[in-house]
Design a protein around this motif. Structure first.
Motif, mmCIF file in Angstrom:
data_model
loop_
_atom_site.group_PDB
_atom_site.id
_atom_site.type_symbol
_atom_site.label_atom_id
_atom_site.label_comp_id
_atom_site.label_asym_id
_atom_site.label_seq_id
_atom_site.Cartn_x
_atom_site.Cartn_y
_atom_site.Cartn_z
ATOM 1 N N THR A 337 23.574 6.448 -19.682
ATOM 2 C CA THR A 337 24.035 6.676 -18.099
ATOM 3 C C THR A 337 23.741 5.521 -17.381
ATOM 4 O O THR A 337 24.673 5.071 -16.600
ATOM 5 N N PRO A 338 22.773 4.569 -17.421
ATOM 6 C CA PRO A 338 22.610 3.479 -16.488
ATOM 7 C C PRO A 338 23.883 2.477 -16.687
ATOM 8 O O PRO A 338 24.454 2.017 -15.922
ATOM 9 N N PHE A 339 24.200 2.273 -17.955
ATOM 10 C CA PHE A 339 25.050 1.222 -18.379
ATOM 11 C C PHE A 339 26.579 1.851 -17.773
ATOM 12 O O PHE A 339 27.398 0.963 -17.195
ATOM 13 N N ILE A 340 26.903 3.035 -18.006
ATOM 14 C CA ILE A 340 28.077 3.751 -17.394
ATOM 15 C C ILE A 340 28.047 3.562 -15.943
ATOM 16 O O ILE A 340 29.011 3.320 -15.362
ATOM 17 N N LYS A 341 27.143 4.024 -15.298
ATOM 18 C CA LYS A 341 27.087 3.790 -13.935
ATOM 19 C C LYS A 341 27.131 2.280 -13.183
ATOM 20 O O LYS A 341 27.964 1.883 -12.462
ATOM 21 N N LEU A 342 26.548 1.407 -14.139
ATOM 22 C CA LEU A 342 26.581 0.043 -13.775
ATOM 23 C C LEU A 342 28.051 -0.538 -13.811
ATOM 24 O O LEU A 342 28.631 -1.150 -13.049
ATOM 25 N N PHE A 343 28.784 0.097 -14.954
ATOM 26 C CA PHE A 343 30.137 -0.331 -15.257
ATOM 27 C C PHE A 343 31.086 0.229 -14.252
ATOM 28 O O PHE A 343 31.827 -0.363 -13.703
ATOM 29 N N GLN A 344 30.865 1.501 -13.756
ATOM 30 C CA GLN A 344 31.567 2.085 -12.891
ATOM 31 C C GLN A 344 31.491 1.579 -11.462
ATOM 32 O O GLN A 344 32.236 1.069 -10.686
ATOM 33 N N LEU A 345 30.011 1.042 -11.224
ATOM 34 C CA LEU A 345 29.762 0.142 -10.018
ATOM 35 C C LEU A 345 30.392 -1.368 -10.057
ATOM 36 O O LEU A 345 30.947 -1.541 -9.009
ATOM 37 N N ILE A 346 30.547 -1.835 -11.218
ATOM 38 C CA ILE A 346 31.164 -3.036 -11.180
ATOM 39 C C ILE A 346 32.646 -2.951 -11.056
ATOM 40 O O ILE A 346 33.292 -3.784 -10.366
ATOM 41 N N CYS A 347 33.280 -1.863 -11.524
ATOM 42 C CA CYS A 347 34.487 -1.878 -11.442
ATOM 43 C C CYS A 347 34.843 -1.135 -10.051
ATOM 44 O O CYS A 347 36.104 -1.923 -9.592
#
Length: 500
Positions: A337-347
């Motif tokens: 979940t943190p990596f997904i959220k971070l990826f979403q935030l970066i995108c």
């Protein structure tokens, strides 16, 4: 962009002499060159107020329409124009301000961008609305004279003196109503529309945007067809989004307006109006109203989906029990979940940065294009003005040469006349002497008979006098002698008688 000259501003006498050279009252004069936009060249009567400004909206050296603007409400009271329906077209929305309204001492005679007016106009925004008054509000700048109805120069309608606060949906439908009325009802029943006079106005309410710009209670339109067998109609549209434009008679519309004014002189030839055409107009207006109701019925509000609803859709009761009960799956979900959220935030950040970068580049490109266009326009205008001035001077040279030549010939003729007069005066005395000498023999010869006659008369008189003298002398001597003889004879006779 051309000029928009102030023609009257009630009590603001300081504006006198700015453009036309004088400020006049509502009852004394109209809109100058813009009187042609009114029926019988007579503006509406009864709408005068101290806070109203008469503006003849000009652009590119020509009059486009007339506006009566309220500096108290900062919205137009009405805009008047001739309605020859144009073809479809767009216009760049560059909203402009009138520098002369806020700054009577300004030497700017053209409407300009608000950004340019900040540094060149004193007290900007003290008596008129600005673009900043509409920012972060629920209202947009709605034109009383919409740009789609202006065929020759749509940009002339993008002045804040022609705009009033309107909601986006109301403005869109107001423009749609005007286009439909023009296309389907008004222009077809008035020839080609060249003799169709339109007045659109706004009645202020008690609500203001940012406590500055008054929101209209309703907007209205009055049309006058000035042809034989013409007509006059009025329309009202309230500011509520659900209201459909209503058709009314012009007299009824005047009763709805403040001060009960007279919009058209002689009510647009009321005694000669064609009722059949008005019936046809009302039929087409009903169709326009039905179309608007249809559009309203098709607009279905879409409910906003909450986070809870999305979660409910994802976590449906049909989800496999194995996944929910699997400890490994939960652990992997917690780790991922943190990596997904971070990826979403970066995108999201990259998309936002890219979006704003593109918008910024587009803004810079647009500003550069506008600047280049403005420079080219001013350069072209200056070049045309220069060559026109040179051409005028070249054309005027022959006329000036003829005028100078005529003045020289006139001066020479005056000199010759003066010389002739002087010569005549100098030669006047000798000529008279010569004439007298030449006429002396004639007078002398003519006097000889008279002299001879006088001599003869004198000689005859002398001889007669001598004869009379001699005769008188002889008669006197004879009388003396006779007297002497008579005495002598008496004495002799007396002596002889004594002797006897």
């Amino acid at each position: 962009m051309g000029t928009a000259r102030l023609l009257a501003l009630g009590s603001l006498v300081a504006l006198a002499g700015l453009l036309e050279g004088r400020i006049v009252g509502e009852e004394e004069a109209g809109f100058g060159e813009c009187n042609k936009f009114f029926y019988a060249e007579t503006p509406p009567a009864g709408l005068a107020a101290d806070s109203h400004v008469k503006i003849c909206q000009r652009s590119e050296g020509a009059e486009r329409f007339a506006t009566l603007y309220s500096t108290r409400d900062r919205i137009p009271v009405y805009s008047a124009f001739r309605a020859a329906r144009p073809g479809a077209g767009g216009a760049e929305q560059r909203w402009l301000v009138e520098p002369q309204i806020d700054d009577p001492n300004s030497n700017l005679e053209e409407v300009i961008d608000e950004a340019d007016a900040i540094t060149s106009v004193n007290n900007l925004g003290s008596k008129q609305a600005l673009n900043t008054d509409y920012l972060d509000s629920d209202y947009q700048r709605g034109q009383l004279y919409p740009f789609p109805l202006s065929s020759d120069f749509p940009m002339a309608t993008f002045t804040l003196t022609n705009a009033a606060p309107m909601t986006p949906s109301f403005r869109e439908r107001w423009y749609m109503n005007l286009n439909s009325l023009m296309d389907q009802a008004l222009v077809p029943q008035c020839g080609n529309g060249e003799n169709l006079y339109i007045i659109t106005g706004a009645v202020p309410s008690d609500h203001k945007v940012k406590d500055k710009v008054t929101v209209p209670k309703f907007v209205w339109l009055a049309a006058c067809c000035a042809v034989p067998g013409g007509w006059a109609m009025g329309f009202v549209k309230h500011i509520q989004d659900g209201d459909v434009i209503e058709d009314v008679m012009v007299k009824d519309l005047e009763k709805l307006l403040p001060s009960n004014p007279q919009l058209f002189q002689n009510n647009c030839g009321e005694t000669e109006q064609d009722t059949e055409k008005m019936k046809k107009i009302l039929e087409m207006v009903n169709q326009v109203q039905d179309e608007e109701r249809t559009v309203q019925s098709k607009v279905i509000p879409v409910p906003l989906s909450s986070t809870k609803n999305k979660r409910s859709a994802v976590l449906s009761p049909e989800a496999p029990e194995e996944s929910s009960s699997s400890l490994l799956g939960k652990l992997m979900g917690i780790i991922a979940t943190p990596f997904i959220k971070l990826f979403q935030l970066i995108c999201y950040v990259m998309v936002g940065v890219l979006k704003y970068t593109v918008c910024f580049l587009w803004y810079l490109t647009k500003q550069a294009i506008n600047g280049i266009e403005s420079c080219l326009y001013h350069l072209g205008s200056a070049t045309v003005s220069y060559f026109m001035a040179i051409g005028e001077e070249l054309v005027s040279i022959p006329w000036k040469v003829l005028k100078v030549t005529a003045k020289i010939i006139r001066a020479i003729l005056r000199i010759l006349c003066c010389l002739l007069k002087a010569v005549c005066r100098v030669l006047g005395i000798p000529v008279r002497v010569i004439v007298d000498v030449a006429t002396f023999p004639v007078y002398t010869v003519g006097a000889i008979p008279i002299v001879c006659k006088d001599i003869a008369v004198g000689l005859g008189g002398t001889v007669s006098l001598l004869f009379d003298t001699a005769f008188g002398t002889m008669v006197g001597l004879c009388q003396v002698i006779f007297g002497i003889c008579k005495r002598i004879g008496y004495r002799i006779a007396f002596d002889n008688s004594g002797e006897l």
